[in-house]
Design a protein around this motif. Structure first.
Motif, PDB file in Angstrom:
ATOM      1  N   MET A   1       0.846  -1.187   0.000  1.00 40.74           N
ATOM      2  CA  MET A   1       0.000   0.000   0.000  1.00 40.74           C
ATOM      3  C   MET A   1       0.887   1.246   0.000  1.00 40.74           C
ATOM      4  SD  MET A   1      -2.815  -1.422   2.668  1.00 40.74           S
ATOM      5  CE  MET A   1      -1.694  -2.495   3.560  1.00 40.74           C
ATOM      6  N   LEU A   2       0.971   1.907  -1.143  1.00 41.46           N
ATOM      7  CA  LEU A   2       1.813   3.093  -1.261  1.00 41.46           C
ATOM      8  C   LEU A   2       1.219   4.305  -0.568  1.00 41.46           C
ATOM      9  CD1 LEU A   2       2.984   2.861  -4.979  1.00 41.46           C
ATOM     10  CD2 LEU A   2       4.113   1.997  -2.924  1.00 41.46           C
ATOM     11  N   TYR A   3      -0.068   4.250  -0.248  1.00 41.18           N
ATOM     12  CA  TYR A   3      -0.719   5.385   0.399  1.00 41.18           C
ATOM     13  C   TYR A   3      -0.465   5.414   1.903  1.00 41.18           C
ATOM     14  CZ  TYR A   3      -4.357   1.889   1.311  1.00 41.18           C
ATOM     15  OH  TYR A   3      -5.048   0.751   1.688  1.00 41.18           O
ATOM     16  N   GLU A   4       0.189   4.389   2.427  1.00 44.24           N
ATOM     17  CA  GLU A   4       0.558   4.380   3.843  1.00 44.24           C
ATOM     18  C   GLU A   4       2.042   4.688   3.963  1.00 44.24           C
ATOM     19  OE1 GLU A   4      -0.555   0.679   5.621  1.00 44.24           O
ATOM     20  OE2 GLU A   4      -2.678   1.158   5.546  1.00 44.24           O
ATOM     21  N   ASP A   5       2.368   5.655   4.800  1.00 40.75           N
ATOM     22  CA  ASP A   5       3.768   6.037   4.991  1.00 40.75           C
ATOM     23  C   ASP A   5       4.380   5.215   6.098  1.00 40.75           C
ATOM     24  OD1 ASP A   5       3.823   7.985   3.020  1.00 40.75           O
ATOM     25  OD2 ASP A   5       3.039   9.513   4.368  1.00 40.75           O
ATOM     26  N   PRO A   6       5.628   4.988   6.133  1.00 45.62           N
ATOM     27  CA  PRO A   6       6.593   5.195   5.053  1.00 45.62           C
ATOM     28  C   PRO A   6       6.632   3.969   4.137  1.00 45.62           C
ATOM     29  CG  PRO A   6       7.772   4.459   6.987  1.00 45.62           C
ATOM     30  CD  PRO A   6       6.293   4.559   7.366  1.00 45.62           C
ATOM     31  N   VAL A   7       7.034   4.167   2.906  1.00 47.99           N
ATOM     32  CA  VAL A   7       7.166   3.077   1.941  1.00 47.99           C
ATOM     33  C   VAL A   7       8.630   2.656   1.895  1.00 47.99           C
ATOM     34  CG1 VAL A   7       6.955   2.423  -0.482  1.00 47.99           C
ATOM     35  CG2 VAL A   7       5.237   3.914   0.562  1.00 47.99           C
ATOM     36  N   ASN A   8       8.877   1.383   2.038  1.00 50.31           N
ATOM     37  CA  ASN A   8      10.228   0.841   1.923  1.00 50.31           C
ATOM     38  C   ASN A   8      10.450   0.518   0.440  1.00 50.31           C
ATOM     39  OD1 ASN A   8      12.564  -0.687   1.856  1.00 50.31           O
ATOM     40  ND2 ASN A   8      12.135  -1.677   3.817  1.00 50.31           N
ATOM     41  N   TRP A   9      11.019   1.454  -0.298  1.00 51.96           N
ATOM     42  CA  TRP A   9      11.154   1.329  -1.746  1.00 51.96           C
ATOM     43  C   TRP A   9      12.082   0.185  -2.139  1.00 51.96           C
ATOM     44  CZ3 TRP A   9       7.506   3.600  -4.346  1.00 51.96           C
ATOM     45  CH2 TRP A   9       6.881   4.715  -3.801  1.00 51.96           C
ATOM     46  N   SER A  10      13.112  -0.038  -1.373  1.00 50.26           N
ATOM     47  CA  SER A  10      14.037  -1.134  -1.651  1.00 50.26           C
ATOM     48  C   SER A  10      13.323  -2.480  -1.531  1.00 50.26           C
ATOM     49  CB  SER A  10      15.227  -1.065  -0.699  1.00 50.26           C
ATOM     50  OG  SER A  10      16.103  -2.136  -0.918  1.00 50.26           O
ATOM     51  N   ALA A  11      12.524  -2.635  -0.495  1.00 48.96           N
ATOM     52  CA  ALA A  11      11.760  -3.874  -0.310  1.00 48.96           C
ATOM     53  C   ALA A  11      10.723  -4.044  -1.417  1.00 48.96           C
ATOM     54  CB  ALA A  11      11.084  -3.875   1.055  1.00 48.96           C
ATOM     55  N   LEU A  12      10.137  -2.933  -1.869  1.00 42.34           N
ATOM     56  CA  LEU A  12       9.161  -2.999  -2.957  1.00 42.34           C
ATOM     57  C   LEU A  12       9.806  -3.531  -4.232  1.00 42.34           C
ATOM     58  CD1 LEU A  12       6.411  -2.502  -4.244  1.00 42.34           C
ATOM     59  CD2 LEU A  12       7.073  -0.114  -4.558  1.00 42.34           C
ATOM     60  N   VAL A  13      10.983  -3.051  -4.558  1.00 45.46           N
ATOM     61  CA  VAL A  13      11.689  -3.540  -5.755  1.00 45.46           C
ATOM     62  C   VAL A  13      11.958  -5.030  -5.626  1.00 45.46           C
ATOM     63  CG1 VAL A  13      13.831  -3.385  -7.080  1.00 45.46           C
ATOM     64  CG2 VAL A  13      12.695  -1.299  -6.318  1.00 45.46           C
ATOM     65  N   ASP A  14      12.382  -5.471  -4.449  1.00 45.80           N
ATOM     66  CA  ASP A  14      12.609  -6.903  -4.220  1.00 45.80           C
ATOM     67  C   ASP A  14      11.333  -7.709  -4.430  1.00 45.80           C
ATOM     68  OD1 ASP A  14      15.276  -6.446  -3.620  1.00 45.80           O
ATOM     69  OD2 ASP A  14      14.955  -6.420  -1.443  1.00 45.80           O
ATOM     70  N   LYS A  15      10.214  -7.206  -3.899  1.00 46.84           N
ATOM     71  CA  LYS A  15       8.934  -7.907  -4.049  1.00 46.84           C
ATOM     72  C   LYS A  15       8.508  -7.993  -5.519  1.00 46.84           C
ATOM     73  CE  LYS A  15       6.832  -7.105   0.417  1.00 46.84           C
ATOM     74  NZ  LYS A  15       5.742  -7.909   0.890  1.00 46.84           N
ATOM     75  N   ILE A  16       8.755  -6.944  -6.275  1.00 41.60           N
ATOM     76  CA  ILE A  16       8.391  -6.955  -7.692  1.00 41.60           C
ATOM     77  C   ILE A  16       9.091  -8.099  -8.407  1.00 41.60           C
ATOM     78  CG2 ILE A  16       8.686  -5.690  -9.867  1.00 41.60           C
ATOM     79  CD1 ILE A  16       8.088  -3.105  -8.227  1.00 41.60           C
ATOM     80  N   PHE A  17      10.374  -8.296  -8.114  1.00 38.05           N
ATOM     81  CA  PHE A  17      11.126  -9.354  -8.780  1.00 38.05           C
ATOM     82  C   PHE A  17      10.846 -10.741  -8.206  1.00 38.05           C
ATOM     83  CE2 PHE A  17      13.565  -5.647 -10.129  1.00 38.05           C
ATOM     84  CZ  PHE A  17      13.652  -5.916 -11.490  1.00 38.05           C
ATOM     85  N   GLU A  18      10.291 -10.826  -7.003  1.00 41.13           N
ATOM     86  CA  GLU A  18       9.970 -12.110  -6.390  1.00 41.13           C
ATOM     87  C   GLU A  18       8.648 -12.685  -6.888  1.00 41.13           C
ATOM     88  OE1 GLU A  18       9.917 -11.275  -2.221  1.00 41.13           O
ATOM     89  OE2 GLU A  18      12.094 -11.035  -2.103  1.00 41.13           O
ATOM     90  N   ASN A  19       7.817 -11.865  -7.490  1.00 43.54           N
ATOM     91  CA  ASN A  19       6.482 -12.286  -7.913  1.00 43.54           C
ATOM     92  C   ASN A  19       6.414 -12.549  -9.414  1.00 43.54           C
ATOM     93  OD1 ASN A  19       4.340 -12.015  -5.576  1.00 43.54           O
ATOM     94  ND2 ASN A  19       5.923 -10.471  -5.263  1.00 43.54           N
ATOM     95  N   ASP A  20       5.478 -13.410  -9.795  1.00 45.77           N
ATOM     96  CA  ASP A  20       5.280 -13.745 -11.209  1.00 45.77           C
ATOM     97  C   ASP A  20       4.522 -12.634 -11.942  1.00 45.77           C
ATOM     98  OD1 ASP A  20       6.425 -16.389 -10.913  1.00 45.77           O
ATOM     99  OD2 ASP A  20       4.574 -16.934  -9.878  1.00 45.77           O
ATOM    100  N   LYS A  21       3.583 -12.012 -11.244  1.00 48.28           N
ATOM    101  CA  LYS A  21       2.764 -10.946 -11.840  1.00 48.28           C
ATOM    102  C   LYS A  21       2.674  -9.786 -10.866  1.00 48.28           C
ATOM    103  CE  LYS A  21      -0.069 -13.864 -14.675  1.00 48.28           C
ATOM    104  NZ  LYS A  21      -0.800 -13.504 -15.832  1.00 48.28           N
ATOM    105  N   VAL A  22       2.656  -8.582 -11.420  1.00 50.50           N
ATOM    106  CA  VAL A  22       2.511  -7.369 -10.617  1.00 50.50           C
ATOM    107  C   VAL A  22       1.357  -6.564 -11.210  1.00 50.50           C
ATOM    108  CG1 VAL A  22       3.599  -5.244  -9.829  1.00 50.50           C
ATOM    109  CG2 VAL A  22       4.967  -7.324 -10.066  1.00 50.50           C
ATOM    110  N   ILE A  23       0.409  -6.210 -10.347  1.00 44.43           N
ATOM    111  CA  ILE A  23      -0.738  -5.422 -10.782  1.00 44.43           C
ATOM    112  C   ILE A  23      -0.744  -4.127  -9.981  1.00 44.43           C
ATOM    113  CG2 ILE A  23      -3.240  -5.322 -11.005  1.00 44.43           C
ATOM    114  CD1 ILE A  23      -3.199  -8.417 -11.009  1.00 44.43           C
ATOM    115  N   CYS A  24      -0.751  -2.995 -10.682  1.00 45.07           N
ATOM    116  CA  CYS A  24      -0.759  -1.679 -10.041  1.00 45.07           C
ATOM    117  C   CYS A  24      -2.171  -1.111 -10.122  1.00 45.07           C
ATOM    118  CB  CYS A  24       0.225  -0.739 -10.731  1.00 45.07           C
ATOM    119  SG  CYS A  24       1.920  -1.320 -10.661  1.00 45.07           S
ATOM    120  N   TRP A  25      -2.676  -0.675  -8.989  1.00 45.55           N
ATOM    121  CA  TRP A  25      -4.010  -0.092  -8.901  1.00 45.55           C
ATOM    122  C   TRP A  25      -3.881   1.384  -8.538  1.00 45.55           C
ATOM    123  CZ3 TRP A  25      -7.907  -3.343 -10.207  1.00 45.55           C
ATOM    124  CH2 TRP A  25      -7.658  -4.702 -10.148  1.00 45.55           C
ATOM    125  N   TRP A  26      -4.591   2.226  -9.261  1.00 52.29           N
ATOM    126  CA  TRP A  26      -4.579   3.663  -8.971  1.00 52.29           C
ATOM    127  C   TRP A  26      -5.866   4.078  -8.477  1.00 52.29           C
ATOM    128  CZ3 TRP A  26      -0.268   2.039 -10.696  1.00 52.29           C
ATOM    129  CH2 TRP A  26       0.862   2.838 -10.651  1.00 52.29           C
TER     130      TRP A  26
END
Length: 65
Positions: free
Chosen positions: A40-65
């Motif tokens: 959830m990017l709308y909750e502070d603080p966002v751990n951007w490094s961990a987010l990048v790791d999660k993106i590469f750990e998953n088969d699919k990434v879906i972004c919701w706006w």
């Protein structure tokens, strides 16, 4: 949905804003028989490094706006 290896697909949902009822219904239906996680990017603080790791750990990434 099953991966090429016969395993459940790992899906990452990235939420830019708080999900409304429609988004929640979509995520539930997409997550059936899969392994899912949510960032959830709308909750502070966002751990951007961990987010990048999660993106590469998953088969699919879906972004919701």
């Amino acid at each position: 949905m099953v991966s090429k290896k016969g395993l459940p697909v790992k899906i990452l949902h990235i939420l830019r804003s708080e999900p409304d009822e429609t988004v929640e219904k979509f995520t539930v239906s997409i997550n059936m028989d899969n392994t899912a996680s949510v960032v959830m990017l709308y909750e502070d603080p966002v751990n951007w490094s961990a987010l990048v790791d999660k993106i590469f750990e998953n088969d699919k990434v879906i972004c919701w706006w």
